[in-house]
Design a protein around this motif. Structure first.
Motif, PDB file in Angstrom:
ATOM      1  N   ASN A  31       3.005  39.696  -1.588  1.00 38.39           N
ATOM      2  CA  ASN A  31       2.825  40.783  -0.608  1.00 38.39           C
ATOM      3  C   ASN A  31       4.198  41.325  -0.192  1.00 38.39           C
ATOM      4  OD1 ASN A  31       0.131  39.234   1.382  1.00 38.39           O
ATOM      5  ND2 ASN A  31       0.053  40.212  -0.619  1.00 38.39           N
ATOM      6  N   ALA A  32       5.142  40.403   0.049  1.00 38.93           N
ATOM      7  CA  ALA A  32       6.498  40.807   0.471  1.00 38.93           C
ATOM      8  C   ALA A  32       7.157  41.637  -0.638  1.00 38.93           C
ATOM      9  CB  ALA A  32       7.336  39.571   0.785  1.00 38.93           C
ATOM     10  N   ARG A  33       7.010  41.165  -1.867  1.00 38.39           N
ATOM     11  CA  ARG A  33       7.581  41.914  -3.006  1.00 38.39           C
ATOM     12  C   ARG A  33       6.993  43.320  -3.067  1.00 38.39           C
ATOM     13  NH1 ARG A  33       5.500  44.119  -6.835  1.00 38.39           N
ATOM     14  NH2 ARG A  33       3.501  43.089  -6.534  1.00 38.39           N
ATOM     15  N   ALA A  34       5.673  43.418  -2.903  1.00 41.45           N
ATOM     16  CA  ALA A  34       5.009  44.722  -3.018  1.00 41.45           C
ATOM     17  C   ALA A  34       5.496  45.680  -1.926  1.00 41.45           C
ATOM     18  CB  ALA A  34       3.493  44.535  -2.932  1.00 41.45           C
ATOM     19  N   ALA A  35       5.745  45.150  -0.720  1.00 41.18           N
ATOM     20  CA  ALA A  35       6.223  46.016   0.379  1.00 41.18           C
ATOM     21  C   ALA A  35       7.601  46.569   0.048  1.00 41.18           C
ATOM     22  CB  ALA A  35       6.260  45.232   1.689  1.00 41.18           C
ATOM     23  N   LEU A  36       8.488  45.721  -0.484  1.00 38.66           N
ATOM     24  CA  LEU A  36       9.826  46.198  -0.858  1.00 38.66           C
ATOM     25  C   LEU A  36       9.722  47.210  -2.005  1.00 38.66           C
ATOM     26  CD1 LEU A  36      12.151  43.047  -0.720  1.00 38.66           C
ATOM     27  CD2 LEU A  36      11.815  44.833   0.989  1.00 38.66           C
ATOM     28  N   ASP A  37       8.881  46.893  -2.984  1.00 40.36           N
ATOM     29  CA  ASP A  37       8.713  47.815  -4.128  1.00 40.36           C
ATOM     30  C   ASP A  37       8.231  49.181  -3.648  1.00 40.36           C
ATOM     31  OD1 ASP A  37       9.482  45.883  -5.826  1.00 40.36           O
ATOM     32  OD2 ASP A  37       7.509  45.546  -6.758  1.00 40.36           O
ATOM     33  N   HIS A  38       7.304  49.165  -2.696  1.00 38.46           N
ATOM     34  CA  HIS A  38       6.711  50.428  -2.251  1.00 38.46           C
ATOM     35  C   HIS A  38       7.777  51.383  -1.709  1.00 38.46           C
ATOM     36  CE1 HIS A  38       3.873  53.307  -0.718  1.00 38.46           C
ATOM     37  NE2 HIS A  38       4.393  53.190   0.490  1.00 38.46           N
ATOM     38  N   PHE A  39       8.784  50.820  -1.048  1.00 36.31           N
ATOM     39  CA  PHE A  39       9.832  51.687  -0.493  1.00 36.31           C
ATOM     40  C   PHE A  39      11.090  51.686  -1.367  1.00 36.31           C
ATOM     41  CE2 PHE A  39       7.396  50.653   3.454  1.00 36.31           C
ATOM     42  CZ  PHE A  39       6.953  51.950   3.701  1.00 36.31           C
ATOM     43  N   ASP A  40      10.938  51.235  -2.628  1.00 31.19           N
ATOM     44  CA  ASP A  40      12.069  51.215  -3.578  1.00 31.19           C
ATOM     45  C   ASP A  40      13.268  50.457  -3.035  1.00 31.19           C
ATOM     46  OD1 ASP A  40      10.915  52.601  -5.656  1.00 31.19           O
ATOM     47  OD2 ASP A  40      11.340  54.540  -4.715  1.00 31.19           O
ATOM     48  N   VAL A  41      13.005  49.364  -2.347  1.00 34.36           N
ATOM     49  CA  VAL A  41      14.108  48.549  -1.829  1.00 34.36           C
ATOM     50  C   VAL A  41      14.361  47.420  -2.834  1.00 34.36           C
ATOM     51  CG1 VAL A  41      14.852  47.040   0.048  1.00 34.36           C
ATOM     52  CG2 VAL A  41      13.504  49.093   0.560  1.00 34.36           C
ATOM     53  N   ALA A  42      15.563  47.400  -3.396  1.00 36.47           N
ATOM     54  CA  ALA A  42      15.863  46.390  -4.423  1.00 36.47           C
ATOM     55  C   ALA A  42      16.021  45.019  -3.780  1.00 36.47           C
ATOM     56  CB  ALA A  42      17.147  46.781  -5.161  1.00 36.47           C
ATOM     57  N   SER A  43      16.816  44.939  -2.725  1.00 38.52           N
ATOM     58  CA  SER A  43      16.976  43.658  -2.025  1.00 38.52           C
ATOM     59  C   SER A  43      17.199  43.941  -0.547  1.00 38.52           C
ATOM     60  CB  SER A  43      18.148  42.865  -2.594  1.00 38.52           C
ATOM     61  OG  SER A  43      19.361  43.478  -2.237  1.00 38.52           O
ATOM     62  N   ARG A  84      13.054  31.818  -2.610  1.00 40.31           N
ATOM     63  CA  ARG A  84      13.108  30.876  -3.738  1.00 40.31           C
ATOM     64  C   ARG A  84      12.620  31.546  -5.012  1.00 40.31           C
ATOM     65  NH1 ARG A  84      11.544  27.112   0.208  1.00 40.31           N
ATOM     66  NH2 ARG A  84       9.314  27.346  -0.153  1.00 40.31           N
ATOM     67  N   LEU A  85      11.529  32.331  -4.889  1.00 36.08           N
ATOM     68  CA  LEU A  85      10.949  32.961  -6.084  1.00 36.08           C
ATOM     69  C   LEU A  85      11.785  34.146  -6.561  1.00 36.08           C
ATOM     70  CD1 LEU A  85       7.126  33.096  -5.237  1.00 36.08           C
ATOM     71  CD2 LEU A  85       8.348  31.398  -6.594  1.00 36.08           C
ATOM     72  N   HIS A  86      12.368  34.878  -5.613  1.00 30.82           N
ATOM     73  CA  HIS A  86      13.095  36.120  -5.955  1.00 30.82           C
ATOM     74  C   HIS A  86      14.466  36.127  -5.292  1.00 30.82           C
ATOM     75  CE1 HIS A  86       9.383  37.898  -7.559  1.00 30.82           C
ATOM     76  NE2 HIS A  86       8.780  37.432  -6.489  1.00 30.82           N
ATOM     77  N   PRO A  87      15.367  35.217  -5.724  1.00 33.47           N
ATOM     78  CA  PRO A  87      16.662  35.139  -5.030  1.00 33.47           C
ATOM     79  C   PRO A  87      17.445  36.448  -5.082  1.00 33.47           C
ATOM     80  CG  PRO A  87      16.602  33.708  -6.993  1.00 33.47           C
ATOM     81  CD  PRO A  87      15.219  34.233  -6.802  1.00 33.47           C
ATOM     82  N   ASP A  88      17.205  37.230  -6.132  1.00 32.85           N
ATOM     83  CA  ASP A  88      17.946  38.500  -6.252  1.00 32.85           C
ATOM     84  C   ASP A  88      17.452  39.561  -5.270  1.00 32.85           C
ATOM     85  OD1 ASP A  88      15.568  38.239  -7.711  1.00 32.85           O
ATOM     86  OD2 ASP A  88      16.011  40.065  -8.837  1.00 32.85           O
ATOM     87  N   ARG A  89      16.319  39.319  -4.591  1.00 33.76           N
ATOM     88  CA  ARG A  89      15.777  40.348  -3.699  1.00 33.76           C
ATOM     89  C   ARG A  89      16.014  40.028  -2.223  1.00 33.76           C
ATOM     90  NH1 ARG A  89      10.823  43.584  -5.936  1.00 33.76           N
ATOM     91  NH2 ARG A  89      11.979  45.048  -4.633  1.00 33.76           N
TER      92      ARG A  89
END
Ligand code: CMX
Length: 397
Positions: free
Chosen positions: A225-237, A255-260
């Motif tokens: 869900n957190a990933r999808a929210a960032l993706d929706h607003f084109d936020v890389a990290s 832990r799952l997405h350290p680059d974000r």
């Protein structure tokens, strides 16, 4: 508690004045709002814990037009935030003042406000205000997730944003059985002067759709869900803030997405679960008990969530899984090398003080903030203290 909320400045040309403050202080306006009742357009600039409100007249009979005609550009009023503006009005009336309005009026920034005439207050127009509950409208984002055993979540997520889109991003995650509106919104409001704040209602929470009845909540689902929210607003990290379970999910997402994840802050989070804590938590999640004993709360939950009873039942099952996950969560904390602010109130009525202390000890790069407070709920935390701590921690990103 009373604090200086903003300084109102009457201006002829808000753009020219904004440029001045950008040159002087390096700050940019983060939002503009029209207050029809006052016939003004307000432009907000961040200024530490207070704000600068540039006031532009929208009509010849606006109080700002009259002010500009008589006195020219300059400081127009001081606004102080009070806990309860109705009480404040009564108190100043009892003290012999005569407020300009009979009742508090809608002001800018979702506030309820009233003024005291400068003739009564040694030449300074004084506004007293208090925040009404933030009523942001979410964007509805189509959302699909494939979990274990082919259990799918199909529906939508409610995602919110506040602040200037070109400001540094910040993701905010609410707690178990909470929502953005119920929990993180007041912090969003305090942080929107400094960040492009993105918040999400987890699946099954708030305005996000519920999963099918046999689909369990999992940390992977909430992290997605957190990933999808960032993706929706084109936020890389982004830096990520999480309250309570949202804190655990912020850690899991990192832990799952350290680059974000640039930085983390977790408030009232606990990764060390035992059966007593499960019992305490699940007592709070007993929908039948709430309905029988606290009908007002049940009505509020019904208004806040798509299906609060299903949410509470699914969350109770999720909470039962946490003691078995504790060792894994502690081990993962040992390896999470993200600068993290761990905060909590010192007399949290749900989690013991050991919860933040353990997290602070285990995370390799953590700072600790124990704030005075008695309640687990984020709404009861000293947000005037927490918000600047978060701002300073995240702006180091
Ligand atoms: N600060 C200090 N003095 C002020 C003043 C101000 N903002 N506005 C007016 N005055 C002074 C005038 O200079 C004048 O003084 P003198 O008599 O010595 O010349 C006196 O007050 C009366 O001035 P006026 O022009 O006749 O103004 P009014 O009494 O008609 O109205 C006020 C003044 C404060 C009642 C009116 O401006 C008002 O209702 N203000 C509240 C609404 C408002 O400002 N809204 C915008 C804010 C929006 C928001 O924050 O949401």
């Amino acid at each position: 508690m009373i604090s200086l909320e903003h300084v109102g400045i009457a201006v002829d040309d808000p753009e020219a004045v904004s440029r001045l403050y950008e040159t002087l202080l390096g700050v940019l306006p983060y939002k503009a709002e029209t207050v029809e009742a006052q016939k003004v357009r307000t432009h907000f600039l961040p200024a530490g814990t207070a704000k600068i409100e540039l006031l532009e007249a929208l009509a010849p009979d606006s109080p700002i037009s009259k002010y500009l005609e008589k006195r020219g550009e300059g400081i127009h009023h001081l606004a102080f935030e009070v806990d309860d503006v109705d009480d404040a009005m009564e108190r100043v009336r009892d003290a012999g003042f005569d407020p300009l309005n009979d009742t508090p009026q809608p002001g800018a920034d979702g506030k309820r406000i009233f003024f005291l005439h400068p003739k009564q207050t040694h030449g300074v127009l004084i506004e007293l205000c208090s925040s009404a509950p933030a009523a942001w409208t979410p964007e509805t984002v189509p959302y699909a997730y494939a979990g274990a055993e082919n259990r799918r979540v199909d529906g939508h997520l409610a995602v919110y944003r506040a602040g200037r889109p070109s400001a540094p991003p910040l993701l905010m995650l609410h707690g178990a059985a909470g929502s953005t509106t119920l929990e993180t919104a007041p912090l969003m409001r305090r942080l929107e002067p400094h960040f492009h704040v993105v918040a999400v209602d987890f699946t099954g929470h708030g305005r996000s759709s519920a999963p099918s009845p046999d689909t369990p909540f999992t940390p992977d689902l909430f992290a997605d869900n957190a990933r999808a929210a960032l993706d929706h607003f084109d936020v890389a990290s982004a830096p990520v803030f999480g309250f309570s379970m949202g804190g655990n999910m912020a850690l899991h997402f990192a832990r799952l997405h350290p680059d974000r994840v640039d930085r983390l802050a977790v408030h009232a989070a606990n990764v060390d679960w035992n059966d007593d804590l499960v019992r305490a938590m699940n007592t709070r999640l007993n929908a039948d008990l709430i309905e029988a004993r606290r009908p007002e709360m049940a009505a509020a939950l019904d208004a806040a969530h798509t299906d609060w009873k299903r949410l509470f039942a699914t969350m109770r099952d999720f909470v039962k899984t946490l003691p078995a996950e504790t060792e894994g969560m502690l081990d993962a904390a040992d390896r999470l090398d993200v600068p993290t602010l761990v905060s909590a109130v010192d007399r949290d009525d749900l989690f013991p003080t050991d919860a933040p202390l353990t997290l602070h000890r285990r995370l390799p790069d953590a700072r600790l903030a124990l704030l005075p407070g008695d309640r687990h709920a984020l709404s009861e935390a000293p947000l005037d203290v927490l918000a600047p701590l978060l701002r300073d921690h995240f702006l180091q990103a």
